[in-house]
Design an enzyme around this catalytic site. Sequence first.
Site, PDB file in Angstrom:
ATOM      1  N   THR A  13       8.382  30.530   5.218  1.00 27.82           N
ATOM      2  CA  THR A  13       7.777  29.199   5.367  1.00 27.82           C
ATOM      3  C   THR A  13       8.793  28.169   5.838  1.00 27.82           C
ATOM      4  O   THR A  13       8.550  27.421   6.781  1.00 27.82           O
ATOM      5  CB  THR A  13       7.171  28.745   4.024  1.00 27.82           C
ATOM      6  OG1 THR A  13       6.247  29.740   3.574  1.00 27.82           O
ATOM      7  CG2 THR A  13       6.444  27.423   4.184  1.00 27.82           C
ATOM      8  N   VAL A 132      17.438  20.924  -3.536  1.00 23.81           N
ATOM      9  CA  VAL A 132      16.873  20.132  -4.637  1.00 23.81           C
ATOM     10  C   VAL A 132      15.780  19.215  -4.106  1.00 23.81           C
ATOM     11  O   VAL A 132      16.007  18.434  -3.178  1.00 23.81           O
ATOM     12  CB  VAL A 132      17.958  19.292  -5.341  1.00 23.81           C
ATOM     13  CG1 VAL A 132      17.349  18.400  -6.416  1.00 23.81           C
ATOM     14  CG2 VAL A 132      19.018  20.188  -5.954  1.00 23.81           C
ATOM     15  N   GLU A 190       3.691  31.307  -7.415  1.00 20.61           N
ATOM     16  CA  GLU A 190       3.862  32.701  -7.007  1.00 20.61           C
ATOM     17  C   GLU A 190       2.979  33.600  -7.873  1.00 20.61           C
ATOM     18  O   GLU A 190       2.510  33.208  -8.939  1.00 20.61           O
ATOM     19  CB  GLU A 190       5.325  33.117  -7.181  1.00 20.61           C
ATOM     20  CG  GLU A 190       6.323  32.255  -6.446  1.00 20.61           C
ATOM     21  CD  GLU A 190       6.332  32.502  -4.947  1.00 20.61           C
ATOM     22  OE1 GLU A 190       5.796  33.549  -4.511  1.00 20.61           O
ATOM     23  OE2 GLU A 190       6.867  31.648  -4.214  1.00 20.61           O
ATOM     24  N   ASP A 201      13.726  27.336 -12.480  1.00 18.36           N
ATOM     25  CA  ASP A 201      13.897  26.674 -11.186  1.00 18.36           C
ATOM     26  C   ASP A 201      14.391  25.242 -11.377  1.00 18.36           C
ATOM     27  O   ASP A 201      15.334  24.797 -10.721  1.00 18.36           O
ATOM     28  CB  ASP A 201      12.565  26.696 -10.425  1.00 18.36           C
ATOM     29  CG  ASP A 201      12.608  25.904  -9.127  1.00 18.36           C
ATOM     30  OD1 ASP A 201      13.038  26.461  -8.107  1.00 18.36           O
ATOM     31  OD2 ASP A 201      12.210  24.721  -9.151  1.00 18.36           O
ATOM     32  N   LYS A 205      18.151  23.246 -10.377  1.00 13.71           N
ATOM     33  CA  LYS A 205      18.221  21.970  -9.653  1.00 13.71           C
ATOM     34  C   LYS A 205      18.977  20.922 -10.461  1.00 13.71           C
ATOM     35  O   LYS A 205      19.741  20.123  -9.907  1.00 13.71           O
ATOM     36  CB  LYS A 205      16.812  21.489  -9.317  1.00 13.71           C
ATOM     37  CG  LYS A 205      16.109  22.371  -8.300  1.00 13.71           C
ATOM     38  CD  LYS A 205      14.638  22.028  -8.157  1.00 13.71           C
ATOM     39  CE  LYS A 205      13.958  22.955  -7.168  1.00 13.71           C
ATOM     40  NZ  LYS A 205      12.496  22.745  -7.110  1.00 13.71           N
TER      41      LYS A 205
END
Length: 427
Positions: A13, A132, A190, A201, A205
Amino acid sequence: METIKIGLVGLGTVGSGVLQMVTQNQAKISNITGRKLSVKTIVVHDVDKPRQVNTDNVLLTDDLNQIINDPEIKIVVEVMGGIHPAKEVITALLNAKKHVVTANKDLIASFGDELAKIAHDNHCDLVYEASVAGGIPILRTIVNSFAADQILEVKGIVNGTTNYILTQMQQQNWSYEQALKKAQELGFAESDPTNDVAGIDAAYKMIILSQFSFGTHLSIDDMKVEGIQNIQLADVEQVDSFGYTIKLLGISKRINDGIFAEVAPVLVAKDHPLATINNENNAVMVTGSAVGETLFYGPGAGGLPTANSVLSDIVSVTKNIVLGTTGNSFNNYQHETSLVVAKDINYPYYLSLDMLDVPGQMLKLTQLMTKIGASFSQIVQTKNDTDSARVVIITHEMSKVQLAQLINEIGHIESINLVAAYKVLTN
């Protein structure tokens, strides 16, 4: 006009978005940099896979050496994701004197220092704005616009999947499972959403944001990381009646001479700017001692928003090539800082408890709170369908030590079960 050739590693993507934007925005890029940009080679896993983007004038290959050994390719964009083999790929590229742009937050949070040293030793740029908050240019803003200010706190919604799920739970009165299923149908989550919904995740960040804000190097083991999997619709509805909404927040904060960092569900007052950030959007609030609070808002993911951040890095590297200033670190701020001890971390807390609906239970709870030196600000009791009651409490400020004591004490009482304990954001 001289052309700078680019290599891509990955054509998902984001990679497709980068290829599209380099082609479409050529005139503006050339005007700004004095150079043309051209994607020459793209390394993919499956060369024959059908693509949504036009690759007619590009070499598609599964051989990384086609980029490493090509002296024409000066800048390489890594958008393959994951830690391995991405770490080995970027290391090889830097050692081949290629400038690297990446959106790989997991890798940068885990091995950013090591890769930055390799880049410096090879006089190469390693930049990662897109790692980020997707399309929000937060890292370069911290480096440039806050260079002379002392950052006191950086906090925000830095994962679009969890924010979408929590928004649907609040607005649609859906359970966590219903909201997750919808997020997966729309492509916001997902098929295995663990990395997002467990807060991992967001934690990666926050590690990067902490490095830029405080110059300190945290690992994921240095912070508590709690996701949203156990949030119950009853608590979402209850906090709404209190005037709050639940958000998964990353918080990194200077307290005295140390740093406190955490990712967890937090109650945010409805009139707070972060409470208005809904669906898959992200927002980062930076508090500086001089400037005060500033809010940066935008799409946290998606092909074109993230590709826009990648492209801004490509333009920045191109300028450095033109000026002969490559090889400087993306983030030069280094400051050794210790972690804050639990007794110095103070927040009000939202506590959700199930307890037997018999006389004396509230007295037990009150006695526990008195024992640890904490007190109630708000308390509501509702009847469950069974022979139990749901009791929800917002406490006055209490320390992490007091909270741990309370959780431990409640664990020894069979008739009381602690369902949730969430921080309450006070500013």
